[in-house]
Design a protein around this motif. Structure first.
Motif, PDB file in Angstrom:
ATOM      1  N   MET A  51       0.849  -1.199   0.000  1.00  0.00           N
ATOM      2  CA  MET A  51       0.000   0.000   0.000  1.00  0.00           C
ATOM      3  C   MET A  51       0.885   1.250   0.000  1.00  0.00           C
ATOM      4  O   MET A  51       1.994   1.230   0.549  1.00  0.00           O
ATOM      5  CB  MET A  51      -0.877   0.042   1.266  1.00  0.00           C
ATOM      6  CG  MET A  51      -1.827  -1.125   1.459  1.00  0.00           C
ATOM      7  SD  MET A  51      -2.993  -1.423   0.123  1.00  0.00           S
ATOM      8  CE  MET A  51      -3.906   0.098   0.109  1.00  0.00           C
ATOM      9  N   GLY A  52       0.352   2.325  -0.570  1.00  0.00           N
ATOM     10  CA  GLY A  52       0.991   3.636  -0.500  1.00  0.00           C
ATOM     11  C   GLY A  52       2.446   3.620  -0.931  1.00  0.00           C
ATOM     12  O   GLY A  52       2.807   3.070  -1.975  1.00  0.00           O
ATOM     13  N   GLY A  53       3.285   4.203  -0.098  1.00  0.00           N
ATOM     14  CA  GLY A  53       4.708   4.320  -0.413  1.00  0.00           C
ATOM     15  C   GLY A  53       5.384   2.980  -0.615  1.00  0.00           C
ATOM     16  O   GLY A  53       6.426   2.897  -1.282  1.00  0.00           O
ATOM     17  N   SER A  54       4.819   1.926  -0.066  1.00  0.00           N
ATOM     18  CA  SER A  54       5.417   0.598  -0.247  1.00  0.00           C
ATOM     19  C   SER A  54       4.947  -0.080  -1.523  1.00  0.00           C
ATOM     20  O   SER A  54       5.574  -1.024  -1.989  1.00  0.00           O
ATOM     21  CB  SER A  54       5.085  -0.310   0.950  1.00  0.00           C
ATOM     22  OG  SER A  54       5.824   0.092   2.079  1.00  0.00           O
ATOM     23  N   SER A  95       6.047  -4.005   2.807  1.00  0.00           N
ATOM     24  CA  SER A  95       5.510  -3.043   3.780  1.00  0.00           C
ATOM     25  C   SER A  95       6.681  -2.499   4.575  1.00  0.00           C
ATOM     26  O   SER A  95       7.339  -3.252   5.311  1.00  0.00           O
ATOM     27  CB  SER A  95       4.508  -3.710   4.727  1.00  0.00           C
ATOM     28  OG  SER A  95       4.180  -2.807   5.772  1.00  0.00           O
ATOM     29  N   TYR A  96       6.938  -1.206   4.407  1.00  0.00           N
ATOM     30  CA  TYR A  96       8.098  -0.648   5.098  1.00  0.00           C
ATOM     31  C   TYR A  96       7.984  -0.883   6.603  1.00  0.00           C
ATOM     32  O   TYR A  96       8.896  -1.397   7.238  1.00  0.00           O
ATOM     33  CB  TYR A  96       8.275   0.847   4.782  1.00  0.00           C
ATOM     34  CG  TYR A  96       9.506   1.377   5.458  1.00  0.00           C
ATOM     35  CD1 TYR A  96      10.761   1.075   4.939  1.00  0.00           C
ATOM     36  CD2 TYR A  96       9.430   2.091   6.640  1.00  0.00           C
ATOM     37  CE1 TYR A  96      11.914   1.485   5.589  1.00  0.00           C
ATOM     38  CE2 TYR A  96      10.574   2.508   7.297  1.00  0.00           C
ATOM     39  CZ  TYR A  96      11.811   2.205   6.760  1.00  0.00           C
ATOM     40  OH  TYR A  96      12.945   2.595   7.417  1.00  0.00           O
ATOM     41  N   SER A  97       6.823  -0.560   7.178  1.00  0.00           N
ATOM     42  CA  SER A  97       6.668  -0.726   8.632  1.00  0.00           C
ATOM     43  C   SER A  97       6.480  -2.194   9.005  1.00  0.00           C
ATOM     44  O   SER A  97       6.833  -2.613  10.105  1.00  0.00           O
ATOM     45  CB  SER A  97       5.451   0.063   9.122  1.00  0.00           C
ATOM     46  OG  SER A  97       4.267  -0.483   8.539  1.00  0.00           O
ATOM     47  N   THR A 100       1.089  -2.924   8.090  1.00  0.00           N
ATOM     48  CA  THR A 100      -0.081  -2.450   7.333  1.00  0.00           C
ATOM     49  C   THR A 100      -1.075  -3.590   7.126  1.00  0.00           C
ATOM     50  O   THR A 100      -0.721  -4.637   6.569  1.00  0.00           O
ATOM     51  CB  THR A 100       0.389  -1.857   5.985  1.00  0.00           C
ATOM     52  OG1 THR A 100       1.283  -0.777   6.286  1.00  0.00           O
ATOM     53  CG2 THR A 100      -0.760  -1.344   5.149  1.00  0.00           C
ATOM     54  N   VAL A 145      10.533   7.502   6.709  1.00  0.00           N
ATOM     55  CA  VAL A 145       9.130   7.431   6.319  1.00  0.00           C
ATOM     56  C   VAL A 145       9.095   6.570   5.057  1.00  0.00           C
ATOM     57  O   VAL A 145      10.000   6.669   4.223  1.00  0.00           O
ATOM     58  CB  VAL A 145       8.482   8.823   6.057  1.00  0.00           C
ATOM     59  CG1 VAL A 145       8.094   9.486   7.344  1.00  0.00           C
ATOM     60  CG2 VAL A 145       9.382   9.717   5.242  1.00  0.00           C
ATOM     61  N   PRO A 146       8.079   5.721   4.918  1.00  0.00           N
ATOM     62  CA  PRO A 146       8.103   4.758   3.811  1.00  0.00           C
ATOM     63  C   PRO A 146       8.397   5.389   2.450  1.00  0.00           C
ATOM     64  O   PRO A 146       9.208   4.874   1.677  1.00  0.00           O
ATOM     65  CB  PRO A 146       6.699   4.143   3.843  1.00  0.00           C
ATOM     66  CG  PRO A 146       6.263   4.267   5.270  1.00  0.00           C
ATOM     67  CD  PRO A 146       6.885   5.532   5.783  1.00  0.00           C
ATOM     68  N   ARG A 147       7.751   6.527   2.160  1.00  0.00           N
ATOM     69  CA  ARG A 147       7.939   7.105   0.823  1.00  0.00           C
ATOM     70  C   ARG A 147       9.371   7.529   0.559  1.00  0.00           C
ATOM     71  O   ARG A 147       9.812   7.577  -0.586  1.00  0.00           O
ATOM     72  CB  ARG A 147       6.992   8.283   0.593  1.00  0.00           C
ATOM     73  CG  ARG A 147       7.103   9.387   1.632  1.00  0.00           C
ATOM     74  CD  ARG A 147       5.982  10.382   1.458  1.00  0.00           C
ATOM     75  NE  ARG A 147       5.937  11.401   2.500  1.00  0.00           N
ATOM     76  CZ  ARG A 147       5.348  11.253   3.670  1.00  0.00           C
ATOM     77  NH1 ARG A 147       4.771  10.099   3.977  1.00  0.00           N
ATOM     78  NH2 ARG A 147       5.320  12.240   4.553  1.00  0.00           N
ATOM     79  N   GLU A 232       1.608  13.615  -0.009  1.00  0.00           N
ATOM     80  CA  GLU A 232       2.152  13.217   1.291  1.00  0.00           C
ATOM     81  C   GLU A 232       3.210  14.179   1.820  1.00  0.00           C
ATOM     82  O   GLU A 232       3.254  14.447   3.017  1.00  0.00           O
ATOM     83  CB  GLU A 232       2.715  11.795   1.211  1.00  0.00           C
ATOM     84  CG  GLU A 232       1.627  10.770   0.893  1.00  0.00           C
ATOM     85  CD  GLU A 232       2.130   9.341   0.915  1.00  0.00           C
ATOM     86  OE1 GLU A 232       2.825   8.963   1.861  1.00  0.00           O
ATOM     87  OE2 GLU A 232       1.834   8.603  -0.032  1.00  0.00           O
ATOM     88  N   THR A 335       2.642  12.340   8.815  1.00  0.00           N
ATOM     89  CA  THR A 335       1.632  11.487   8.171  1.00  0.00           C
ATOM     90  C   THR A 335       0.417  11.378   9.104  1.00  0.00           C
ATOM     91  O   THR A 335      -0.128  10.289   9.309  1.00  0.00           O
ATOM     92  CB  THR A 335       2.189  10.072   7.882  1.00  0.00           C
ATOM     93  OG1 THR A 335       2.845   9.600   9.060  1.00  0.00           O
ATOM     94  CG2 THR A 335       3.147  10.027   6.735  1.00  0.00           C
ATOM     95  N   ILE A 338      -2.900   9.628   7.877  1.00  0.00           N
ATOM     96  CA  ILE A 338      -2.684   8.191   7.594  1.00  0.00           C
ATOM     97  C   ILE A 338      -2.640   7.435   8.917  1.00  0.00           C
ATOM     98  O   ILE A 338      -3.316   6.410   9.092  1.00  0.00           O
ATOM     99  CB  ILE A 338      -1.365   7.960   6.807  1.00  0.00           C
ATOM    100  CG1 ILE A 338      -1.419   8.587   5.412  1.00  0.00           C
ATOM    101  CG2 ILE A 338      -1.058   6.465   6.693  1.00  0.00           C
ATOM    102  CD1 ILE A 338      -0.143   8.414   4.583  1.00  0.00           C
ATOM    103  N   LYS A 342      -5.193   4.531  10.273  1.00  0.00           N
ATOM    104  CA  LYS A 342      -4.656   3.184  10.546  1.00  0.00           C
ATOM    105  C   LYS A 342      -5.040   2.741  11.949  1.00  0.00           C
ATOM    106  O   LYS A 342      -5.438   1.607  12.163  1.00  0.00           O
ATOM    107  CB  LYS A 342      -3.134   3.163  10.398  1.00  0.00           C
ATOM    108  CG  LYS A 342      -2.669   3.031   8.968  1.00  0.00           C
ATOM    109  CD  LYS A 342      -1.157   2.837   8.909  1.00  0.00           C
ATOM    110  CE  LYS A 342      -0.694   2.715   7.469  1.00  0.00           C
ATOM    111  NZ  LYS A 342       0.727   2.546   7.316  1.00  0.00           N
TER     112      LYS A 342
HETATM  113  C1  F6R Z   1       4.372   6.836   2.716  1.00  0.00           C
HETATM  114  C2  F6R Z   1       3.421   6.504   3.692  1.00  0.00           C
HETATM  115  C3  F6R Z   1       2.263   5.635   3.368  1.00  0.00           C
HETATM  116  C4  F6R Z   1       2.653   4.189   3.706  1.00  0.00           C
HETATM  117  C5  F6R Z   1       1.403   3.311   3.687  1.00  0.00           C
HETATM  118  C6  F6R Z   1       1.704   1.861   3.940  1.00  0.00           C
HETATM  119  O1  F6R Z   1       5.427   7.518   3.298  1.00  0.00           O
HETATM  120  O2  F6R Z   1       3.612   6.859   4.818  1.00  0.00           O
HETATM  121  O3  F6R Z   1       1.842   5.766   2.041  1.00  0.00           O
HETATM  122  O4  F6R Z   1       3.604   3.700   2.811  1.00  0.00           O
HETATM  123  O5  F6R Z   1       0.521   3.773   4.672  1.00  0.00           O
HETATM  124  O6  F6R Z   1       2.507   1.695   5.071  1.00  0.00           O
HETATM  125  P1  F6R Z   1       3.797   0.765   4.965  1.00  0.00           P
HETATM  126  O7  F6R Z   1       4.609   1.331   3.847  1.00  0.00           O
HETATM  127  O8  F6R Z   1       4.482   0.856   6.270  1.00  0.00           O
HETATM  128  O9  F6R Z   1       3.262  -0.602   4.668  1.00  0.00           O
END
Ligand code: F6R
Length: 364
Positions: A51-54, A95-97, A100, A145-147, A232, A335, A338, A342
């Motif tokens: 999702m998103g940045g990932s 998923s960076y974190s 998600t 931050v993921p992006r 973002e 963010t 977001i 979440k």
């Molecule tokens: C980009 C950002 C969001 C996350 C998205 C998914 O910087 O903060 O678009 O990428 O909410 O979260 P992750 O990437 O952690 O799976």
């Protein structure tokens, strides 16, 4: 500012991402439980789940792969993977974190179906579940931050495709891209004045207007990335589209009264589509809307390979979105909305609890 440091280090992050990904070992056969065995081999299709940045690394990969990967490649931004996904599908869960819920849900669905799953994450629940099941994983450095971690969210995907025999002979292209990014970095850093800095100039042009970012078939993903970077980082709404499709819908939107269309500044991302019909289209489309838009600007790529071209325009626009944030007096790394969504969702959907139970059931 921290965000500037991330963007300044982008070329080195690509190098680091490449090294981390190359250390990944993908087993030929993975016995997850007595009932679930996965055979990793050349896949018949590829799904990038995130999702998103990932997820955006998947879109960049898809454009890059157009001319070089001989199997279908899709990006899946959903709780579920498509019905066709099975033991011959490669599913890369990004998923960076690692926390998600949509990605975790799609990930466990892919594992249960016996797909060849690989994860790309800095930690969180995804890393924990991969360790429990022995799923191969590229571990990323935390604290970004993921992006801004785009290097880590793109190069590992390319390397996984390479390891599973879908692409080869790409070293030169990867190295050229890194080299070109170094050159762009030297131009777009804060120390370089606006007269010589394409990112600062772009930010200045975009301030006080709504950005409309148009790509072509090789910058479709970069255009989407650019729009979401404006959302973002700069905390602004923006639009994006790509040729030739936008000639069949967006162009009619430009017929709106000029008092309305004059709020929009168009950024054409010119990449590598040198086909005569595409060049002509870009020119005719630009001429068609020239009097309607507030301004029209073009961003040109650098380098000779497709990857360098894509990443060079991405870098210029990414940094411009940070300067735009500064001009607008907002924090590019925040963010807030977001995170709020979440946590509101996580408290109620219980998707993550469900995913953990699924893993217990698989390992039982
Ligand atoms: C980009 C950002 C969001 C996350 C998205 C998914 O910087 O903060 O678009 O990428 O909410 O979260 P992750 O990437 O952690 O799976």
């Amino acid at each position: 500012m921290n965000s500037v440091k991330f963007w300044r280090d982008l070329p080195e992050q690509f190098e680091d991402a490449l090294q981390r990904a190359r250390r990944l070992e993908i087993p030929g056969r993975l016995q997850i439980s007595s009932r679930l065995v996965v055979n990793y081999a050349k896949p018949q299709e590829v799904l990038i789940v995130g999702m998103g940045g990932s997820a955006i690394g998947g879109d960049l990969l898809k454009d890059w792969a157009l001319g070089s990967v001989a199997v279908p490649l899709e990006v899946c931004r959903d709780y579920h993977i498509p019905i066709y996904a099975g033991s011959k599908s490669l599913v890369i869960a990004v998923s960076y974190s690692g926390d998600t819920e949509e990605t975790l849900s799609a990930f466990i669905e892919a594992v249960s179906r016996g797909c060849m799953v690989v994860a790309v994450t800095s930690g969180g629940i995804l890393a924990y579940l991969c360790r429990r099941m022995g799923i191969p994983m590229v571990e990323l450095p935390g604290g970004m931050v993921p992006r801004s971690a785009i290097a880590y969210l793109l190069f590992p995907l390319i390397v996984v495709l390479e390891k599973l025999g879908l692409v080869s002979g790409i070293e030169g292209e990867l190295q050229e891209a890194i080299e070109i990014l170094r050159r762009i970095r030297d131009e777009v850093v804060p120390e370089v004045p606006i007269t010589k800095n394409r990112s600062k100039r772009l930010a200045a042009v975009l301030s006080d207007s709504i950005p409309v970012i148009y790509g072509d078939r090789f910058s479709r993903g970069v255009a989407l990335r650019s729009r979401t970077q404006v959302n973002e980082n700069s905390k602004l709404l923006a639009l994006s589209g790509f040729l030739p499709e936008l000639d069949h819908n967006d162009v009619l939107g430009w017929e709106a009264p000029v008092e309305y269309t004059k709020r929009f500044t168009v950024v054409f991302l010119r990449t590598a589509d040198d086909a005569q019909e595409m060049k002509l289209r870009a020119e005719l489309t630009r001429d068609l809307i020239a009097d309607k838009a507030k301004r029209i600007v073009e961003v040109f790529p650098e380098g000779s390979s497709l990857l360098a071209k894509m990443l060079s325009i991405m870098y210029i626009v990414d940094v411009a979105s940070i300067y735009l944030a500064v001009l607008n007096g907002v924090d590019p790394t925040a963010t807030t909305s977001i995170n709020k969504l979440k946590s509101q969702l996580g408290d109620r959907t219980k998707v993550i609890d469900h995913v953990k139970k699924e893993v217990d059931a698989i390992l039982d």
